[in-house]
Structure formats: C-alpha cells, structure tokens
Scaffold this active site. Sequence first.
Site, PDB file in Angstrom:
ATOM      1  N   GLU A  11       0.857  -1.196   0.000  1.00 27.30           N
ATOM      2  CA  GLU A  11       0.000   0.000   0.000  1.00 27.30           C
ATOM      3  C   GLU A  11       0.890   1.242   0.000  1.00 27.30           C
ATOM      4  O   GLU A  11       2.090   1.139   0.286  1.00 27.30           O
ATOM      5  CB  GLU A  11      -0.901  -0.009   1.236  1.00 27.30           C
ATOM      6  CG  GLU A  11      -1.835  -1.197   1.247  1.00 27.30           C
ATOM      7  CD  GLU A  11      -2.889  -1.105   2.349  1.00 27.30           C
ATOM      8  OE1 GLU A  11      -2.909  -0.090   3.090  1.00 27.30           O
ATOM      9  OE2 GLU A  11      -3.676  -2.060   2.446  1.00 27.30           O
ATOM     10  N   ASP A  26       8.046 -16.915   1.071  1.00 23.90           N
ATOM     11  CA  ASP A  26       9.046 -18.001   1.167  1.00 23.90           C
ATOM     12  C   ASP A  26       9.004 -18.864  -0.099  1.00 23.90           C
ATOM     13  O   ASP A  26      10.033 -19.368  -0.570  1.00 23.90           O
ATOM     14  CB  ASP A  26       8.747 -18.923   2.356  1.00 23.90           C
ATOM     15  CG  ASP A  26       9.114 -18.286   3.695  1.00 23.90           C
ATOM     16  OD1 ASP A  26       9.772 -17.238   3.702  1.00 23.90           O
ATOM     17  OD2 ASP A  26       8.713 -18.859   4.734  1.00 23.90           O
ATOM     18  N   GLY A  64      31.762   3.636 -22.943  1.00 23.36           N
ATOM     19  CA  GLY A  64      30.781   4.667 -23.308  1.00 23.36           C
ATOM     20  C   GLY A  64      29.592   4.088 -24.052  1.00 23.36           C
ATOM     21  O   GLY A  64      28.453   4.544 -23.881  1.00 23.36           O
ATOM     22  N   GLU A 116       9.207  -7.979  -3.952  1.00 22.02           N
ATOM     23  CA  GLU A 116       9.148  -9.196  -3.114  1.00 22.02           C
ATOM     24  C   GLU A 116      10.134  -9.148  -1.950  1.00 22.02           C
ATOM     25  O   GLU A 116      10.747 -10.141  -1.583  1.00 22.02           O
ATOM     26  CB  GLU A 116       9.305 -10.459  -3.971  1.00 22.02           C
ATOM     27  CG  GLU A 116       8.086 -10.646  -4.866  1.00 22.02           C
ATOM     28  CD  GLU A 116       7.780 -12.073  -5.224  1.00 22.02           C
ATOM     29  OE1 GLU A 116       8.070 -12.970  -4.420  1.00 22.02           O
ATOM     30  OE2 GLU A 116       7.233 -12.274  -6.323  1.00 22.02           O
TER      31      GLU A 116
HETATM   32  N1  CAA Z   1       6.609 -18.085   7.716  1.00 20.28           N
HETATM   33  C1  CAA Z   1       5.622 -18.223   8.639  1.00 20.28           C
HETATM   34  N2  CAA Z   1       5.420 -17.301   9.623  1.00 20.28           N
HETATM   35  C2  CAA Z   1       6.249 -16.234   9.654  1.00 20.28           C
HETATM   36  C3  CAA Z   1       7.277 -16.032   8.726  1.00 20.28           C
HETATM   37  C4  CAA Z   1       7.452 -17.027   7.711  1.00 20.28           C
HETATM   38  N3  CAA Z   1       8.409 -16.912   6.812  1.00 20.28           N
HETATM   39  N4  CAA Z   1       7.911 -14.887   9.002  1.00 20.28           N
HETATM   40  C5  CAA Z   1       7.312 -14.351  10.082  1.00 20.28           C
HETATM   41  N5  CAA Z   1       6.302 -15.180  10.466  1.00 20.28           N
HETATM   42  C6  CAA Z   1       5.404 -14.998  11.606  1.00 20.28           C
HETATM   43  C7  CAA Z   1       6.199 -14.843  12.925  1.00 20.28           C
HETATM   44  O1  CAA Z   1       6.466 -16.102  13.483  1.00 20.28           O
HETATM   45  C8  CAA Z   1       5.237 -14.030  13.773  1.00 20.28           C
HETATM   46  O2  CAA Z   1       4.251 -14.915  14.266  1.00 20.28           O
HETATM   47  P1  CAA Z   1       3.415 -14.619  15.608  1.00 20.28           P
HETATM   48  O3  CAA Z   1       2.275 -13.756  15.252  1.00 20.28           O
HETATM   49  O4  CAA Z   1       2.935 -15.978  16.030  1.00 20.28           O
HETATM   50  O5  CAA Z   1       4.321 -13.967  16.593  1.00 20.28           O
HETATM   51  C9  CAA Z   1       4.575 -13.115  12.753  1.00 20.28           C
HETATM   52  O6  CAA Z   1       4.695 -13.760  11.481  1.00 20.28           O
HETATM   53  C10 CAA Z   1       5.197 -11.731  12.685  1.00 20.28           C
HETATM   54  O7  CAA Z   1       6.562 -11.904  12.323  1.00 20.28           O
HETATM   55  P2  CAA Z   1       7.627 -10.730  12.514  1.00 20.28           P
HETATM   56  O8  CAA Z   1       7.591 -10.247  13.934  1.00 20.28           O
HETATM   57  O9  CAA Z   1       8.916 -11.217  11.974  1.00 20.28           O
HETATM   58  O10 CAA Z   1       7.006  -9.564  11.593  1.00 20.28           O
HETATM   59  P3  CAA Z   1       7.547  -8.141  11.203  1.00 20.28           P
HETATM   60  O11 CAA Z   1       6.442  -7.184  11.266  1.00 20.28           O
HETATM   61  O12 CAA Z   1       8.809  -7.818  11.959  1.00 20.28           O
HETATM   62  O13 CAA Z   1       7.842  -8.314   9.636  1.00 20.28           O
HETATM   63  C11 CAA Z   1       9.219  -8.710   7.718  1.00 20.28           C
HETATM   64  C12 CAA Z   1       8.779  -9.154   9.123  1.00 20.28           C
HETATM   65  C13 CAA Z   1      10.278  -9.717   7.321  1.00 20.28           C
HETATM   66  C14 CAA Z   1       9.781  -7.320   7.727  1.00 20.28           C
HETATM   67  C15 CAA Z   1       8.016  -8.808   6.761  1.00 20.28           C
HETATM   68  O14 CAA Z   1       7.048  -7.813   7.032  1.00 20.28           O
HETATM   69  C16 CAA Z   1       8.400  -8.712   5.296  1.00 20.28           C
HETATM   70  O15 CAA Z   1       8.788  -9.713   4.693  1.00 20.28           O
HETATM   71  N6  CAA Z   1       8.321  -7.505   4.685  1.00 20.28           N
HETATM   72  C17 CAA Z   1       8.558  -7.355   3.258  1.00 20.28           C
HETATM   73  C18 CAA Z   1       7.269  -7.480   2.499  1.00 20.28           C
HETATM   74  C19 CAA Z   1       7.458  -7.774   1.057  1.00 20.28           C
HETATM   75  O16 CAA Z   1       8.243  -8.622   0.674  1.00 20.28           O
HETATM   76  N7  CAA Z   1       6.684  -7.073   0.223  1.00 20.28           N
HETATM   77  C20 CAA Z   1       6.710  -7.296  -1.193  1.00 20.28           C
HETATM   78  C21 CAA Z   1       5.318  -7.481  -1.719  1.00 20.28           C
HETATM   79  S1  CAA Z   1       5.109  -8.493  -3.123  1.00 20.28           S
HETATM   80  C22 CAA Z   1       5.642  -7.583  -4.423  1.00 20.28           C
HETATM   81  O17 CAA Z   1       6.735  -7.156  -4.441  1.00 20.28           O
HETATM   82  C23 CAA Z   1       4.669  -7.300  -5.514  1.00 20.28           C
HETATM   83  C24 CAA Z   1       4.917  -7.788  -6.874  1.00 20.28           C
HETATM   84  O18 CAA Z   1       4.039  -7.628  -7.663  1.00 20.28           O
HETATM   85  C25 CAA Z   1       6.143  -8.492  -7.319  1.00 20.28           C
END
Ligand code: CAA
Length: 388
Positions: free
Chosen positions: A127, A239, A339, A362
């Site tokens: 967003e 993932d 160049g 991503e």
């Molecule tokens: N698998 C399963 N669960 C997971 C996980 C995973 N890989 N990673 C985190 N979790 C779970 C945690 O265990 C935690 O669980 P609980 O609620 O039970 O505690 C919960 O998720 C929250 O985890 P975090 O505290 O690690 O969360 P965070 O707010 O610190 O965020 C982050 C982590 C890695 C920054 C994540 O927000 C992230 O990956 N951000 C990037 C987003 C992204 O990649 N955006 C791209 C969008 S797609 C795109 O690009 C569009 C396109 O068209 C190509």
Amino acid sequence: MVDFSLTEEQRDLREMAHDFAAKEIRPVAWEYDKHGTWPAAIIQKAWEVGLMNSQVPEAYGGAGACALDGCLIAEELAWGCAGIATTLEANGLASAPLLLGGSEKLKKEYLGRLIEAPLLASFCLTEPDAGSDVSGMRTTAVRHGDKWVINGSKVFITNGGYANWYTVYAKTDKDAGHRGISAFVVPADAGVIVEGHEDKMGLRASNTATIRFDDCEIPADHLLGEENHGFKLAMMTLDRTRPGVAAMATGIPRAALELAIDYAKQRVQFGVPIAMHEAIQFMIADMATGVEAARLLTWKSAVLLDQGRPNTLASSHAKRFAADTAMQVTTDAVQIYGGYGFIKEYPVEKLMRDAKIMQLYEGTSQIQRLVIARETLLPRRVEEPAAA
Ligand code: CAA
C-alpha cells in the site's frame, strides 16, 4: 548426498524455456522496453506451451511442476526479458496464498480459470504507506452477513490492470497489528477499480497498477485460511515465491555476462581485444562467479521447498544475493562496454535498469538481510521432516 544434476525432464524443460525466450522474447524485448508494450501475444503463446502456471497441481488441472522446475523456467524467461518474465511469472505469486489457504471450491474455481484460458491474477499486499512494513496496511475488510466488504488501495501491483482476479490482504481487526490481517480472493468483476499504470525505469513491458476497492463486496467464503491469519499466509507465500524471483535475478546477469564476453572479444583497444586485458578478465571472472553462486543459492532454496523443509533463510539468501549480483553484474557489463554501454542502442543498459527492481520487489535487499539476521541469530523453531 548432494547432486547438482538435473533430470532429463528438467533439462528438456529448461531447453524448451530457453528456446521460447530466444525465439519469442529476445527478438522483441528491446522494442517492447522502449515503448512499454504490453506482451499480449507472448502471454498467449507462453500459456499455450505450458510456460505459465506450471506449478498449479495436477488436481486443479496444472502440470504440477516443482519449485526447482519453476526456477529453471524463470531463469530462462528472464534471460530473454525480465519485464516479460515478470508478467508471465506473477500468476504464481497470486496463486500461492490460494494454494496455501483456499478451500477446494475456491482452488478449483480460480486456479481453474488460469488453466482454462490465458488469464492473469495479481497479488495485492503493498500500500502507499505499507511496503516493507506489511502490518501498517490500511485496507479493511468488514463482514456483513454472507459478504466481506473491502475498502482501500494497493500500489505497485504487477499485472494489476489486466488481472481476472486478485489475492488481497486487508485488516479485519484494526487494533491487532500483524495478527489482524486476513487474505481474500477478489474477482475483478466484484468492482475492483484500476487507477494507474506506472511509468517505470525498467521492466517496462510489465504492467504495474494501482488498485482501489470502494465497498467491493465478495462472498464470505472467499476468505483464505483463517480470519486474522493473513500475515503468516503472506510470509509463507513469499518463502515460496522468492526462489523464483532469485531465478529471474540470475537470468538477467547471465544475459549481461554473455553480452559482455562477446563484446570483450571483439572490441579492440591497445591493439588487442579487451578480453586480453587482465582488468577485463578479472571483471568477467567475478561476474561469472556471481551468476554461478546465485544459481546455486536459488536451487537450494527451491529444493528445500520441494522437500517440504523450511526455506525462509535459504530463500532470503538466494533472493538477496541474486538481486545484488544482478545489479553488480549488469553495472559491470555497462562498464565493459565503456561509453557504448551508456547508449540505448546497445543492449546492456536495459539489463542494468531491469536488474534494479530485483533489489526492491518481493522484499528489498535490506528486508532479506533483516530476515537472514533474525533467522541466523534467533532461528524460529520449525518442525523439520528428517532429511533424506
Ligand atoms: N513463515 C511463517 N510465519 C512467519 C514467517 C514465515 N516466513 N515470518 C514471520 N512469520 C510470523 C512470525 O512467526 C510471527 O508470528 P506470531 O504472530 O505468532 O508472533 C509473525 O509472522 C510476525 O513476524 P515478525 O515479527 O517477523 O514480523 P515483522 O512485522 O517484523 O515483519 C518482515 C517481518 C520480514 C519485515 C516482513 O514484514 C516482510 O517480509 N516484509 C517485506 C514485504 C514484502 O516482501 N513485500 C513485497 C510485496 S510483493 C511484491 O513485491 C509485488 C509484486 O508484484 C512483485
């Protein structure tokens, strides 16, 4: 035992994808880049030969290809053109949360659509104020009887202007942070509004749109997984899809390396082809190592997925390293062209522009490092099946 060899079927698949990229994508890639042409005819052909939706399971009419197969295809398509490859690959990103959390009825309906016709689907997470920080999203979904009503905006949506359906993340509990997000399938004809097409630095043959939901109503059963469990679904999706992005981020520098080698062999300076100069040889050597290492990390992250083992760390290693390699190697290819590399008439400047997005979408390279640091310092405890 570690075996890096592909099966005969996988070698055939890679060859087929390479032929397609060489015959259908490469000849138009630079022209499409120049004009930002939507690759409708290529989508049709790629769908016909089975290079789209390859990982949809057989139960839903797909080929049931594994993640490694998907990476083989993605590298070849991106070798042809990363913009067109992104267009062809994005259905996998939209489909992953549906496969993970959708009911049988939803999977049959929406995956079936992609198999029956060359249609596109989009993944709507980002967003205006929620990029890396997914839980900062403001789009809401409110339950009214047997419907969900969605309101909000999503940006940078790949294929957004052409999608038949969308996987959409929205807040279902505004006060619960990441534990208040749910995921939905939203058909385009539910009143989804497409607002704009971004004019991008690279990946110019791909469509990147802003999507708006104004009281957009969908049936209650279009919720994916459990209510308020959407954040985990998003992380599990990434993932599964980051290996494919890493594969595309391997295809781009491979193309740049090949072009740089050809150029270095024919460009003469100081009386010899510049490939004879050690300064260029060392650059080529580092570029080649980068491509090779990116591919190995990518394959590892895909094979772990195929084995049903945790791949969060491996997919962040692969996506981070391959993306940064794509940027470095394409920049070096421009350097080797000198160049001429800076001139649009020569092929490598497009590759450098296309490479940049690999460090952004991503999950940025910084977010991958964050995941790597967390997983390395404090690994999440996940039950692993015994290794074979
Ligand atoms: N698998 C399963 N669960 C997971 C996980 C995973 N890989 N990673 C985190 N979790 C779970 C945690 O265990 C935690 O669980 P609980 O609620 O039970 O505690 C919960 O998720 C929250 O985890 P975090 O505290 O690690 O969360 P965070 O707010 O610190 O965020 C982050 C982590 C890695 C920054 C994540 O927000 C992230 O990956 N951000 C990037 C987003 C992204 O990649 N955006 C791209 C969008 S797609 C795109 O690009 C569009 C396109 O068209 C190509």
